[in-house]
Write an enzyme that holds these catalytic residues in place. Structure first.
Site, PDB file in Angstrom:
ATOM      1  NE  ARG A   1      -2.837  -1.708   3.279  1.00  0.00           N
ATOM      2  CZ  ARG A   1      -3.264  -2.949   3.528  1.00  0.00           C
ATOM      3  NH1 ARG A   1      -4.043  -3.566   2.667  1.00  0.00           N
ATOM      4  NH2 ARG A   1      -2.947  -3.562   4.639  1.00  0.00           N
TER       5      ARG A   1
ATOM      6  CG  ASP B   1     -14.489  -6.472  -2.389  1.00  0.00           C
ATOM      7  OD1 ASP B   1     -13.256  -6.615  -2.291  1.00  0.00           O
ATOM      8  OD2 ASP B   1     -15.304  -7.316  -1.948  1.00  0.00           O
ATOM      9  CB  SER B   2     -18.160  -9.479  -4.855  1.00  0.00           C
ATOM     10  OG  SER B   2     -17.180 -10.206  -4.172  1.00  0.00           O
TER      11      SER B   2
ATOM     12  CG  ASP C   1      -4.771  -7.872  -3.159  1.00  0.00           C
ATOM     13  OD1 ASP C   1      -4.190  -8.961  -3.335  1.00  0.00           O
ATOM     14  OD2 ASP C   1      -4.956  -7.378  -2.024  1.00  0.00           O
TER      15      ASP C   1
ATOM     16  CB  CYS D   1      -2.650 -14.060  -1.948  1.00  0.00           C
ATOM     17  SG  CYS D   1      -4.403 -14.273  -2.249  1.00  0.00           S
TER      18      CYS D   1
HETATM   19  N1  SAH Z   1      -6.696  -5.493  -1.445  1.00  0.00           N
HETATM   20  C1  SAH Z   1      -7.411  -5.760  -0.215  1.00  0.00           C
HETATM   21  C2  SAH Z   1      -7.565  -7.253   0.016  1.00  0.00           C
HETATM   22  C3  SAH Z   1      -8.294  -7.986  -1.067  1.00  0.00           C
HETATM   23  S1  SAH Z   1      -8.865  -9.552  -0.604  1.00  0.00           S
HETATM   24  C4  SAH Z   1      -6.732  -5.069   0.938  1.00  0.00           C
HETATM   25  O1  SAH Z   1      -5.630  -4.518   0.750  1.00  0.00           O
HETATM   26  O2  SAH Z   1      -7.280  -5.054   2.034  1.00  0.00           O
HETATM   27  C5  SAH Z   1      -9.849 -10.030  -1.939  1.00  0.00           C
HETATM   28  C6  SAH Z   1     -11.183  -9.318  -2.039  1.00  0.00           C
HETATM   29  O3  SAH Z   1     -11.794  -9.758  -3.247  1.00  0.00           O
HETATM   30  C7  SAH Z   1     -12.197  -9.594  -0.949  1.00  0.00           C
HETATM   31  O4  SAH Z   1     -12.568  -8.380  -0.345  1.00  0.00           O
HETATM   32  C8  SAH Z   1     -13.420 -10.232  -1.658  1.00  0.00           C
HETATM   33  O5  SAH Z   1     -14.645  -9.742  -1.163  1.00  0.00           O
HETATM   34  C9  SAH Z   1     -13.204  -9.762  -3.069  1.00  0.00           C
HETATM   35  N2  SAH Z   1     -13.729 -10.611  -4.153  1.00  0.00           N
HETATM   36  C10 SAH Z   1     -13.649 -11.954  -4.281  1.00  0.00           C
HETATM   37  N3  SAH Z   1     -14.131 -12.345  -5.487  1.00  0.00           N
HETATM   38  C11 SAH Z   1     -14.522 -11.218  -6.131  1.00  0.00           C
HETATM   39  C12 SAH Z   1     -15.071 -10.950  -7.415  1.00  0.00           C
HETATM   40  N4  SAH Z   1     -15.305 -11.949  -8.272  1.00  0.00           N
HETATM   41  N5  SAH Z   1     -15.339  -9.688  -7.751  1.00  0.00           N
HETATM   42  C13 SAH Z   1     -15.111  -8.674  -6.865  1.00  0.00           C
HETATM   43  N6  SAH Z   1     -14.558  -8.860  -5.660  1.00  0.00           N
HETATM   44  C14 SAH Z   1     -14.279 -10.109  -5.292  1.00  0.00           C
END
Ligand code: SAH
Length: 394
Positions: free
Chosen positions: A206, A247-248, A297, A337
């Site tokens: 970040r 995000d979902s 991410d 990850c």
């Molecule tokens: N970048 C964030 C962490 C991401 S974790 C940070 O720094 O805090 C992965 C995220 O992807 C989760 O919040 C989950 O809700 C979201 N997610 C999972 N599948 C998804 C999709 N198909 N479309 C949108 N978001 C999704």
């Protein structure tokens, strides 16, 4: 003490101090869930003390390779003390940090995060489960923190034959916490959030985004898989005029907006979309939109190497769409990850996406998990988070 005898030749990984024994390596011996066992080579030679897990393919996770060691409360307290002492010497720019990172800290399956005064633990192995009370006491003693919440609801518990458990292990009260990461205030809820509440492993990345946005003067930033918007706040702090978070999870997106306000940024600079990222990226391309920086991410597409091929296609697809959506001179921060996708493979996947998008990409920085998520030399599986910062050449 029960003994677990290995097949001939299957002692090799333990001799290299890799902590896992798979079911197929075992010739004879069994024990209860989490019971401490003596692991022996085919000729009876001592190899390790470990925790037996009858339901798991990882049948034994080693506690120690030292025959003189006793696996008791004092042993657990020493390991926890060592992990806590290490963090005190690491440069961690946050009041939220990972105190215990499983195998890498000699405590297989145990994850403990600290959010200010609040501890949150995940017991992801039969051995950690068996020593739960001892671990809880040792954590309170080593940190001086009075409250410990349990988030043992990760899917790995199923593989260990353990039921999901959540709730207070020590202390009680509110489950909300605010941490100061870099110069930002970020909030979380250890009971409701993902994992133990927050993605601490992305802390340094970040800060990397903030610096890159500042250096390159990125104006419009797209944060895909934003969760609660750590990268969104970082982009605003770097001077982005506008951040779009996708995000979902609706509760996560509410927190994005709360974080924008909490950190003193105008609400108009932040937009959130509750959407599937792939659908959002496609629609944005159709609308002819462009972004100066994009963060990808995603969640773990490949938990193990067996899923690597399907995951590779998914990673390639989102990276391809992101490269197209980037303005020339734009930045892509792309992460994986997935333990099953190596840094080398990830690099090849992203390079393939750039090639297909017709993008000439320059790697500005290779990214990894923060230092409080250490990897040991004997356990490469622990190295899960990898990323690239790429410039789309004009
Ligand atoms: N970048 C964030 C962490 C991401 S974790 C940070 O720094 O805090 C992965 C995220 O992807 C989760 O919040 C989950 O809700 C979201 N997610 C999972 N599948 C998804 C999709 N198909 N479309 C949108 N978001 C999704």
């Amino acid at each position: 003490m029960k003994a677990i005898r290995l097949h001939e030749g299957r002692e090799r990984s333990l001799l290299k101090r890799h902590p896992w024994v798979f079911d197929g390596a075992i010739a004879r011996g069994r024990a209860d869930s989490g019971e401490t066992v003596r692991v022996e080579a085919a000729d009876g030679r001592f190899l390790a003390w470990g925790a037996y897990s009858p339901a798991s393919r990882i049948r034994v996770r080693s506690w120690s390779f030292d025959e003189a060691e006793r696996i008791d409360a004092a042993f657990i307290a020493r390991r926890i003390g060592r992990a806590v002492a290490l963090r005190a010497r690491l440069p961690i720019a946050s009041s939220g940090l990972r105190l215990v990172h499983g195998e890498a800290d000699g405590l297989p399956g145990l994850v403990v995060d600290r959010y200010g005064e609040l501890l949150c633990a995940q017991f992801g192995s039969a051995g950690a489960e068996r020593f739960k009370g001892t671990i809880a006491d040792a954590l309170l003693a080593a940190t001086g923190n009075p409250r410990l919440y349990e988030r043992s609801d990760a899917s790995v518990r199923e593989l260990e034959g353990l039921p999901p458990v959540t709730g207070w292990l020590r202390g009680e009260g509110g489950t909300e916490a605010t941490i100061e990461e870099h110069a930002w205030q970020l909030t979380l809820d250890v009971a409701q959030g993902h994992k133990t509440g927050f993605y601490l492993d992305q802390r340094d990345n970040r800060a990397a985004l903030m610096r890159l946005v500042r250096q390159f003067g990125s104006r419009r930033v797209l944060n895909c898989y934003s969760y609660t918007g750590g990268f969104s706040v970082a982009a605003l702090a770097g001077g982005a005029a506008e951040v779009v978070s996708v995000d979902s999870s609706a509760p996560a997106l509410e927190r994005v907006q709360a974080h924008v306000a909490l950190n003193g940024f105008e609400a108009a600079r932040s937009t959130v979309h509750d959407a599937d990222v792939v659908a959002f990226l496609k629609a944005a391309l159709e609308r002819g939109e462009h972004f100066d920086a994009i963060v990808l991410d995603p969640p773990k597409f490949a938990p193990t190497a067996a899923h690597a091929e399907r995951a590779a296609r998914a990673y390639k697809h989102i990276n391809l769409l992101a490269f197209r959506l980037l303005a020339p001179g734009g930045l892509l921060l792309s992460f994986s990850c997935s333990g099953g996708v190596s840094a080398d493979l990830f690099h090849k996947i992203v390079a393939g996406a750039a090639l297909d998008a017709g993008v000439d990409g320059a790697i500005l920085q290779r990214l990894e998990g923060a230092c409080d998520h250490p990897t040991t030399m004997t356990f490469p599986e622990g190295e899960y988070l990898k990323g690239l910062a790429i410039l789309k050449q004009v």
